[in-house]
Motif scaffolding. Structure first.
Motif, PDB file in Angstrom:
ATOM      1  N   ASN C 132     101.029  54.607  26.046  1.00  0.00           N
ATOM      2  CA  ASN C 132      99.848  54.207  26.795  1.00  0.00           C
ATOM      3  C   ASN C 132      98.572  54.117  25.982  1.00  0.00           C
ATOM      4  O   ASN C 132      97.655  53.398  26.335  1.00  0.00           O
ATOM      5  CB  ASN C 132      99.644  55.181  27.949  1.00  0.00           C
ATOM      6  N   TYR C 133      98.500  54.872  24.851  1.00  0.00           N
ATOM      7  CA  TYR C 133      97.229  54.872  24.113  1.00  0.00           C
ATOM      8  C   TYR C 133      96.905  53.517  23.507  1.00  0.00           C
ATOM      9  O   TYR C 133      95.757  53.231  23.200  1.00  0.00           O
ATOM     10  CB  TYR C 133      97.212  55.993  23.082  1.00  0.00           C
ATOM     11  N   TYR C 136      94.287  51.052  25.604  1.00  0.00           N
ATOM     12  CA  TYR C 136      92.813  51.127  25.663  1.00  0.00           C
ATOM     13  C   TYR C 136      92.181  49.863  25.058  1.00  0.00           C
ATOM     14  O   TYR C 136      92.598  49.413  23.983  1.00  0.00           O
ATOM     15  CB  TYR C 136      92.314  52.338  24.877  1.00  0.00           C
ATOM     16  N   GLN C 274      90.347  59.253  21.345  1.00  0.00           N
ATOM     17  CA  GLN C 274      90.879  59.058  22.689  1.00  0.00           C
ATOM     18  C   GLN C 274      90.032  59.724  23.761  1.00  0.00           C
ATOM     19  O   GLN C 274      89.962  59.233  24.887  1.00  0.00           O
ATOM     20  CB  GLN C 274      92.316  59.597  22.746  1.00  0.00           C
ATOM     21  N   HIS C 305      91.533  43.675  28.807  1.00  0.00           N
ATOM     22  CA  HIS C 305      92.000  45.003  29.201  1.00  0.00           C
ATOM     23  C   HIS C 305      90.879  45.893  29.716  1.00  0.00           C
ATOM     24  O   HIS C 305      90.942  47.120  29.616  1.00  0.00           O
ATOM     25  CB  HIS C 305      92.742  45.663  28.027  1.00  0.00           C
ATOM     26  N   ALA C 319      94.016  52.662  31.004  1.00  0.00           N
ATOM     27  CA  ALA C 319      94.791  52.250  29.833  1.00  0.00           C
ATOM     28  C   ALA C 319      96.272  52.205  30.169  1.00  0.00           C
ATOM     29  O   ALA C 319      96.997  51.286  29.764  1.00  0.00           O
ATOM     30  CB  ALA C 319      94.537  53.211  28.674  1.00  0.00           C
ATOM     31  N   ASN C 322      96.990  49.211  32.144  1.00  0.00           N
ATOM     32  CA  ASN C 322      97.083  47.994  31.331  1.00  0.00           C
ATOM     33  C   ASN C 322      98.515  47.749  30.868  1.00  0.00           C
ATOM     34  O   ASN C 322      98.973  46.604  30.830  1.00  0.00           O
ATOM     35  CB  ASN C 322      96.150  48.094  30.115  1.00  0.00           C
TER      36      ASN C 322
END
Lengths: 377, 377, 377, 377
Positions: C132-133, C136, C274, C305, C319, C322
């Protein structure tokens, strides 16, 4: 340099001495460090001064030093006493041919300030005022950016100066710094507004190049029994149409020395914090740029007030030292019959008058029911 | 949930829908998304709604939905139109037995607001107002700390809300968000002060638990030709003696959405920034503590408004969703004849009246030469 | 969407559901939420699912759903179980015509991962992995800047992922998240390195576009009695000559979820944290630029995004959403026989293999006395 | 104080002079400022030294000064030359009865360093090493907290020192600072690792009180044609079981002087950044505390190295001045036959040997294929 005030227990005396000596342009040669002869001597001794250059009154110092030969006698006087003892030594020094650098606010009241302007003019000598926050290189850069139109016509200025150290009645705790600052006889008509509000006012006018034309002030004394204001909120109008807010406090509990300024114009904005003085934020609708000393393309002024490679933090002492060094350059130029280089600017007698006028105006405004009070000048 | 407003090109409609759906407590079942029937249908289609639940007027929606069976018909109405279209659907919905959640400011003017209070009271139904910034967990924590005396008696409040997006005359650039917000017929008597000043006012009163008693406002319109204020600076007096400053701007060039609040009391201070919403700074003369969601010992309220492990940032949508979820809990409690749990609080009709009164007061103050104007209530 | 795992007490299940539903493109229609039939039913009930769509095994779910008509049956499976239960449902779903989105690490070990690649290829279906990171917007912008040469040829990469939540032996405290993550049978061969080290590895390769070619790892288990590593420090060599450091920890006491990346090239550097995900710092010797969503000129990818005006913080859920939305777009494109738009990228099966290979490589490296271990691929 | 090196164009000379003079405990009385007699004279002149105290070689200075009477002759020698010129004047000064303070790394190589230890021991004189970063008050506080068990047994240390100023081949641009630092004959066996890696190593050992026992280094030279390393990544093992990472770079493009340290123990963690030196973060699972000079309850050591009210930033010069002042106190104590007060600590000959051993160890490690290289001592 001869010093008036600044005994061993006075925080600001040591600041002035370190600042003066920092760039190896100024030497402390004599002083009267306290009203107490014993304390004055003890301070002189601790500073490795010869005994015969430690005096018991400023009058004695000025008269005696006058008789000493060129190169031996002091070139200028540094005045670091509480506010009520600024004017008398400044006046006498100037009238006896000594340049003067003085702590702020310049005098106890506006009358003295205006008289001092005349004395300085008549003397033709150099007068410096240690509104030290204008000595930071990023403050210089901010002023330069405004001057060069990077922000466009200015619209809004917010300057804030919260401190928390007087949240309790410290003047009852044998705390010297608190005692004189809350005593009208020594501090003048204002407390917080005189001590730090004037710094905020000076910074705002310095960075923007604008003068406050009228204001609306709400001063308060939150700590019961305190004699002077310990907090103030002020709406500002500037000449030319910009508006703003100035607020200062010594009861903003938990704040250290959080002077900040935000300036907005038609093209962009700036933000600067005294507690992180080496960062200037420049914001536009295209994004934000972080401006730092010795990084990239900076103004001549920012460059002239920084000593280290980038990322090696300079701070309060170095900004203060910039004021002293620039003052020393001006004294030197005066001695040599030259114009001083304007890149080495420092606050002077006009800033001093503005400061006292600011104090008078906020006090007048705070007492009236009318919204706007013209800036008394 | 049935929605009034929030067509595909309306930013805030999608925010409300995501917020409403976030915790799986609320389902969008019908709506009238635009004054244009075509646009309303297109939006309904894009949202996968059945055609017969997409209406062409709020009147039609309310009347038709009333006839639908329990469990099928909408339970409440969400109103996300420009300000002038808040009151009519709110009134009709309440008078027909539907709970209402509405964007802020609650109505176009104070009269409508006061009338709405009576309608809500008479209906006995639930009314929510999306002053979303009070939905952040660290705002909840701040309020809780004030309530529990961690700051002592409050002395000073500074709340600031600078934005820069209206630094140019965007309303001439076919920019929908700018057009209605600068049109008095749609936005009401105030521009910047109505749009974001009310958020600042609401946040200050929410966190401190204090009510503004009088104020001194200086509103400006910096962009030539603009019909409403785009900047404002306000001195505040609170009931009980605290003082403060509120300033808001939409011409603070380069600022994004920089809502901040500082609160100082006899024992300590707090600082919170909306753009870094998961950090609350608690300052005393003993030092500073950083308070973060899901770290250490927090109030029940802060815990009830956070969903993730610490360090996993929640933001604007989640704060907004907190308002919706809490509103949904209250609706559910109402349906079940229960008292709602006060930990799940949300802004209501009283906040709405304060907001409109704030707008009227700052406008009145800005026009008078008198320093202080009582808060109109 | 049908879900495997994610019972009410599983933190990550609710994250996936919120992320999936966030953009109104995905609807949860069925699931098997727990190995316990009762828990699965309770979860389905709480999620307002019809009883007949709540299953007791993934086999049952896949077989039953297959029989349902188009438009009713689930389109894809979301797998949110502990690591040892990723491969079996993924394999069966793909072999029965369902697209799959799966939590990371992709499988329990590298063998399964490689087999899964073949299954995905054979199926022709869409496979998403929730690293998931990389969802962003500022991570997208960073990758875009690297691709477009803003940094020049890359030289150095530092990626760090400190957490502190396993500083004590939480797996003995009936703490579910800790128990399975420290159990090799459920988590795989690595603890910290599998759980968060793979995120760091994935982020570094994603932003730089470079692949790790060899590494030198020093894994530790600081908490006595723990079965898997809880800390690791790794030197990295990348294809093409860049070098770097990766360190991750779950015993970095007091850290929340502090994933950070620094990338340096011949022309400039980038920094991203983060925990403040909406700020990207771009540094050159000319100064630093702060890059923020919806401010100024950004890449198509960053824009695609982000949902809000600038200064309205989006975070972890957005994020994550997305990833889900982009996966949903790819599924839709697959259904419609179109190519998916590459701006809506998401991690896939190749990222999954890299992750498992990374785990195997750091473990192999940590056991050997040789300095460099080739990246096992 | 007599100075060796530090001509007008040498940045570090002016730093040492300002640091030495800052607290009014040390006076520069003589010097040999350059290998060029003209430059040495010009520097002496600019510093207002008498001509007969400006020398043309350190040998001349030491011999001549020896003959001067007590109170006139220099008390100690400050050595601020490039690395290859540290040992000869240090040796001669000590052997002739002068205390020595010297820039780091202490000598050109480990052999010299070990010989110097013996010379110092034999002389019984005071030797100081300007690892200035340990002079910051918040570094002192960090060390004190570790010593007092606030972090518990230490587990992990991360120390990083990125700079970007050598991203291009500045040594070809007539840039004096770059030229000698990249020349093995003047700088020693290491470039980046000698210049700043040793600062990182010293800081880590100082704060933690732990000694590196073995390490695994990966040094690089990224700029083509450069003779020494300009980047290095190192895995660390400490005596007692703590592990860590040290990375330093002079090609971290866009970084200024970003020395940072993170220390984690069983009970909590610490974080300190040189570029914001007056903030120390103390983190536990209960939350984060911000520790600042002159705020709240601090160690005697932190208090003894700060001069101003809180919120008045001190920086690089003041930390450097702390080293000089403490050295001066030790010299004074030596003169008076007293033990120096341990609160006024400063780096010495043992730190110097560790630094050179660190250089040798990282170079040896970087060349071998074995993972771990014992710390050469």
């Amino acid at each position: 340099m001869g010093m008036v005030g600044g005994g061993l227990d006075a925080f600001i005396g040591a600041v002035h001495r370190r600042a003066a000596g920092f760039d190896n342009e100024i030497e402390l040669v004599c002083g009267v460090f306290s009203a107490s002869s014993d304390k004055s001597k003890a301070t002189g001794h601790a500073l490795y001064l010869p005994e015969d250059r430690v005096y018991t009154s400023f009058e004695e110092m000025i008269e005696r030093e006058k008789t000493l030969p060129d190169g031996v006698r002091m070139d200028f006087v540094s005045i670091v006493t509480p506010n009520h003892l600024h004017f008398p030594p400044a006046k006498m020094a100037l009238e006896n041919g000594f340049h003067v650098i003085c702590d702020k606010p310049m005098t106890l009241n506006l009358e003295e300030a205006k008289e001092l302007v005349k004395i300085v003019e008549k003397s033709g000598l150099v007068f410096g005022l240690t509104h030290n926050y204008t000595g930071y290189p990023m403050v210089k850069e901010a002023r330069d950016m405004v001057r060069n139109g990077k922000l466009g016509k200015l619209r809004k200025v917010v300057v804030e100066y919260p401190q928390g150290w007087l949240s309790k009645k410290e003047e009852d705790n044998n705390y010297k710094q608190a005692i004189w600052r809350t005593d009208p006889a020594k501090s003048g008509a204002a407390g917080c507004m005189g001590d730090i509000g004037t710094h905020a006012e000076n910074l705002a006018e310095y960075v923007t190049g604008l003068k406050i034309s009228e204001l609306c002030a709400d001063l308060s004394t939150f700590v019961p029994g305190r004699q002077l204001d310990d907090d103030g909120n002020v709406l500002l109008h500037f000449e030319g149409g910009a508006k703003g807010v100035l607020h200062a406090s010594q009861i903003a509990n938990g704040e250290e020395n959080a002077l900040k300024i935000y300036v907005y114009g038609e093209l962009g904005g700036l933000e600067w914090h005294q507690m992180e003085p080496n960062t200037l934020k420049y914001k536009t609708q295209e994004g934000q740029r972080i401006i730092r000393p010795n990084v990239g393309d900076l103004s001549a002024s920012a460059k002239a007030h920084w000593r280290l490679p980038s990322g090696h933090p300079e701070g309060f002492f170095e900004a203060f030292a910039n004021i002293y060094r620039n003052f020393a350059y001006a004294v030197k130029a005066h001695m040599e019959g030259r114009q001083a280089d304007p890149v080495y600017d420092f606050p002077g007698v006009d800033d001093g008058v503005r400061g006292l006028a600011f104090i008078d105006t906020v006090i007048a405004s705070s007492k009236t029911e009318e919204k706007w009070t013209k800036f008394i000048n």
